[in-house]
Design a protein around this motif. Structure first.
Motif, mmCIF file in Angstrom:
data_model
loop_
_atom_site.group_PDB
_atom_site.id
_atom_site.type_symbol
_atom_site.label_atom_id
_atom_site.label_comp_id
_atom_site.label_asym_id
_atom_site.label_seq_id
_atom_site.Cartn_x
_atom_site.Cartn_y
_atom_site.Cartn_z
ATOM 1 N N ILE A 1 -22.306 101.775 -82.528
ATOM 2 C CA ILE A 1 -20.732 101.886 -82.482
ATOM 3 C C ILE A 1 -20.064 102.573 -81.690
ATOM 4 N N LEU A 2 -20.958 103.666 -80.797
ATOM 5 C CA LEU A 2 -20.230 104.322 -79.981
ATOM 6 C C LEU A 2 -20.150 103.384 -78.404
ATOM 7 N N SER A 3 -20.883 102.596 -78.311
ATOM 8 C CA SER A 3 -20.550 101.569 -77.261
ATOM 9 C C SER A 3 -19.349 100.752 -77.661
ATOM 10 N N LEU A 4 -19.147 100.232 -78.669
ATOM 11 C CA LEU A 4 -18.023 99.400 -79.113
ATOM 12 C C LEU A 4 -16.900 100.049 -78.897
ATOM 13 N N MET A 5 -16.863 101.212 -79.185
ATOM 14 C CA MET A 5 -15.573 102.108 -79.286
ATOM 15 C C MET A 5 -15.011 102.355 -77.816
ATOM 16 N N GLN A 6 -15.954 101.941 -76.739
ATOM 17 C CA GLN A 6 -15.524 101.857 -75.446
ATOM 18 C C GLN A 6 -14.447 101.105 -75.204
ATOM 19 N N MET A 7 -14.444 99.926 -76.009
ATOM 20 C CA MET A 7 -13.430 98.898 -75.827
ATOM 21 C C MET A 7 -12.101 99.202 -76.251
ATOM 22 N N PRO A 8 -11.840 99.988 -77.047
ATOM 23 C CA PRO A 8 -10.052 100.483 -77.364
ATOM 24 C C PRO A 8 -10.077 101.663 -76.425
ATOM 25 N N ARG A 9 -11.025 102.459 -75.975
ATOM 26 C CA ARG A 9 -10.846 103.562 -75.069
ATOM 27 C C ARG A 9 -10.583 103.181 -73.707
ATOM 28 N N THR A 10 -11.085 101.957 -73.183
ATOM 29 C CA THR A 10 -10.873 101.483 -71.950
ATOM 30 C C THR A 10 -9.553 100.863 -71.887
ATOM 31 N N THR A 11 -9.140 100.087 -73.097
ATOM 32 C CA THR A 11 -7.958 99.366 -73.118
ATOM 33 C C THR A 11 -6.685 100.669 -72.938
ATOM 34 N N VAL A 12 -6.833 101.738 -73.728
ATOM 35 C CA VAL A 12 -5.936 102.855 -73.706
ATOM 36 C C VAL A 12 -5.704 103.291 -72.159
ATOM 37 N N ALA A 13 -6.931 103.250 -71.602
ATOM 38 C CA ALA A 13 -6.860 103.796 -69.841
ATOM 39 C C ALA A 13 -6.165 102.743 -69.101
ATOM 40 N N VAL A 14 -6.242 101.602 -69.552
ATOM 41 C CA VAL A 14 -5.643 100.461 -68.658
ATOM 42 C C VAL A 14 -4.031 100.686 -68.863
ATOM 43 N N GLN A 15 -3.675 100.991 -70.047
ATOM 44 C CA GLN A 15 -2.359 100.994 -70.737
ATOM 45 C C GLN A 15 -1.566 102.115 -69.868
ATOM 46 N N MET A 16 -2.682 103.298 -69.488
ATOM 47 C CA MET A 16 -1.978 104.353 -68.734
ATOM 48 C C MET A 16 -1.395 103.939 -67.366
ATOM 49 N N LEU A 17 -2.076 103.190 -66.694
ATOM 50 C CA LEU A 17 -1.975 102.628 -65.484
ATOM 51 C C LEU A 17 -0.558 101.616 -65.457
ATOM 52 N N LYS A 18 -0.487 100.785 -66.583
ATOM 53 C CA LYS A 18 0.891 100.092 -66.753
ATOM 54 C C LYS A 18 2.049 100.916 -66.887
ATOM 55 N N GLU A 19 1.830 101.822 -67.779
ATOM 56 C CA GLU A 19 3.036 102.820 -68.083
ATOM 57 C C GLU A 19 3.512 103.536 -66.768
ATOM 58 N N ALA A 20 2.522 103.870 -65.913
ATOM 59 C CA ALA A 20 2.792 104.473 -64.692
ATOM 60 C C ALA A 20 3.189 103.701 -63.469
ATOM 61 N N ARG A 21 3.349 102.223 -63.749
ATOM 62 C CA ARG A 21 3.739 101.040 -63.009
ATOM 63 C C ARG A 21 2.949 101.128 -61.810
ATOM 64 N N LEU A 22 1.396 101.233 -62.132
ATOM 65 C CA LEU A 22 0.527 101.069 -60.922
ATOM 66 C C LEU A 22 -0.190 99.952 -61.003
ATOM 67 N N PRO A 23 -0.503 99.193 -59.963
ATOM 68 C CA PRO A 23 -1.232 97.684 -59.936
ATOM 69 C C PRO A 23 -2.703 98.124 -60.397
ATOM 70 N N TYR A 24 -3.324 97.128 -61.464
ATOM 71 C CA TYR A 24 -4.757 97.191 -61.722
ATOM 72 C C TYR A 24 -5.002 95.910 -61.564
ATOM 73 N N ILE A 25 -6.031 95.776 -60.733
ATOM 74 C CA ILE A 25 -6.562 94.242 -60.116
ATOM 75 C C ILE A 25 -8.061 94.540 -60.706
ATOM 76 N N VAL A 26 -8.478 93.488 -61.187
ATOM 77 C CA VAL A 26 -10.213 92.994 -61.748
ATOM 78 C C VAL A 26 -10.698 92.161 -60.704
ATOM 79 N N VAL A 27 -11.669 92.417 -60.210
ATOM 80 C CA VAL A 27 -12.705 91.455 -59.656
ATOM 81 C C VAL A 27 -13.814 90.979 -60.504
ATOM 82 N N LEU A 28 -13.973 90.138 -61.092
ATOM 83 C CA LEU A 28 -14.946 89.506 -62.015
ATOM 84 C C LEU A 28 -16.130 89.084 -61.071
#
Length: 329
Positions: A173-200
């Motif tokens: 479950i600790l691994s699954l908890m990284q999904m909301p944690r990383t989502t919050v980290a991405v939200q930090m970038l959006k609130e700071a109006r910084l580009p976030y680019i993902v290369v899959l």
């Protein structure tokens, strides 16, 4: 001293003995089966020279090709508990970690760095599929949070390269908890109006796809990359139907609106530079260094006067005057 035994025989044995060839000199392309020499493959960014198939590439090799002059600085990632659940299957979890660290040379499945790409300062994070299939554990979650915090602190864009088989089962479950944690980290970038680019990159599956890998402002994928939550084999067994050709591949997802671009690895750097400079309101990227305008005349090479003939050449003959030309009847 017997010179035949001590000198001649070892010399003959060295000439006719079988030479051991390292196993990592050649790599077989999984798509076309071509044997690729390791130096030629590395120079081509781990792209098959015969069929253009994109093989896996390590984060350090990717960053070396990405950043200007291959120079970057690693961002420190807080280390989590080594074995929070005391997990054991065929091997203990710490033993698997040590084996993966030894084979890959990395602490865990993600590397975070900062530097300049085409004179554009960025923070970058890349997953290493060779480290336990790039599985998302607590270290990966800490790495994404550290990358986002560093990007906000320096006011830089964040570029993330995903390659993962999903969540790490040894952390439960600790691994699954990284999904909301990383989502919050991405939200930090959006609130700071910084580009976030993902290369899959191939493959990006499971909980990684269901979290930070699909939250980018721009979604780019490498050709023929598998991008999904559940794999095609699982879906076929569930719905008992044959899936379309190329289902869940990058080109298929681009046609159906889940991606913005599918870009070849050798063209990815230039495209990222253009996109980042456009999103941050900067001028067009500098392709090459040119001399400054308005060069002083003293800096220009001296040229001979137009009236002076070049050295070693004959002076042009003077044109005859009209009076000198005899009249014709």
């Amino acid at each position: 001293m017997n010179w035949i035994t001590n000198y001649v025989r070892p010399r003959i044995n060295s000439l006719f003995s079988r030479r051991e060839v390292p196993e990592n000199l050649w790599t077989k392309c999984p798509e076309c089966g071509t044997m690729l020499f390791h130096r030629e493959l590395a120079d081509n960014l781990n792209v098959c020279t015969n069929c253009d198939h994109h093989l896996a590439i390590s984060p350090r090799a990717r960053f070396t090709a990405l950043f200007d002059a291959g120079a970057f600085v690693e961002v420190k990632v807080p280390e989590p508990l080594a074995d929070p659940l005391g997990f054991k299957d065929q091997k203990k979890y710490p033993e698997r970690l040590k084996a993966a660290q030894k084979s890959s040379g990395e602490k865990d499945a993600m590397l975070v760095a900062e530097g300049e790409m085409g004179r554009t300062p960025i923070v970058a994070a890349a997953q290493n599929f060779d480290f336990m299939a790039g599985s998302m554990g607590m270290y990966v979650g800490n790495a994404i949070i550290a990358a986002a915090k560093r990007a906000v602190e320096l006011k830089r864009p964040l570029v993330l390269f995903s390659a993962s088989g999903g969540a790490r089962m040894q952390e439960g479950i600790l691994s699954l908890m990284q999904m909301p944690r990383t989502t919050v980290a991405v939200q930090m970038l959006k609130e700071a109006r910084l580009p976030y680019i993902v290369v899959l990159t191939h493959p990006t599956t499971g909980g990684v796809t269901a979290s930070y890998a699909m939250l980018g402002d721009i979604q780019i994928a490498e050709p023929n990359a598998l991008i999904c939550f559940a794999g095609p084999r699982v879906i076929e067994q569930t719905i008992r139907e044959k899936l379309p050709e190329g289902f869940q591949r990058a080109e298929y997802l681009l046609e159906h609106g889940m991606l913005d671009r599918v870009t070849h690895r050798k063209k990815l750097r230039e495209e990222l530079i253009s996109i980042l400079r456009m999103l941050t309101g900067q001028s067009a990227p500098v392709v090459a260094d040119l001399p400054a305008p308005g060069v002083l005349p003293s800096a220009l090479p001296e040229t001979p006067e137009a009236s002076d003939p070049p050295a070693g050449s004959l002076a042009p003959e003077a044109e005859p005057s009209p009076e000198a030309v005899p009249a014709r009847d």
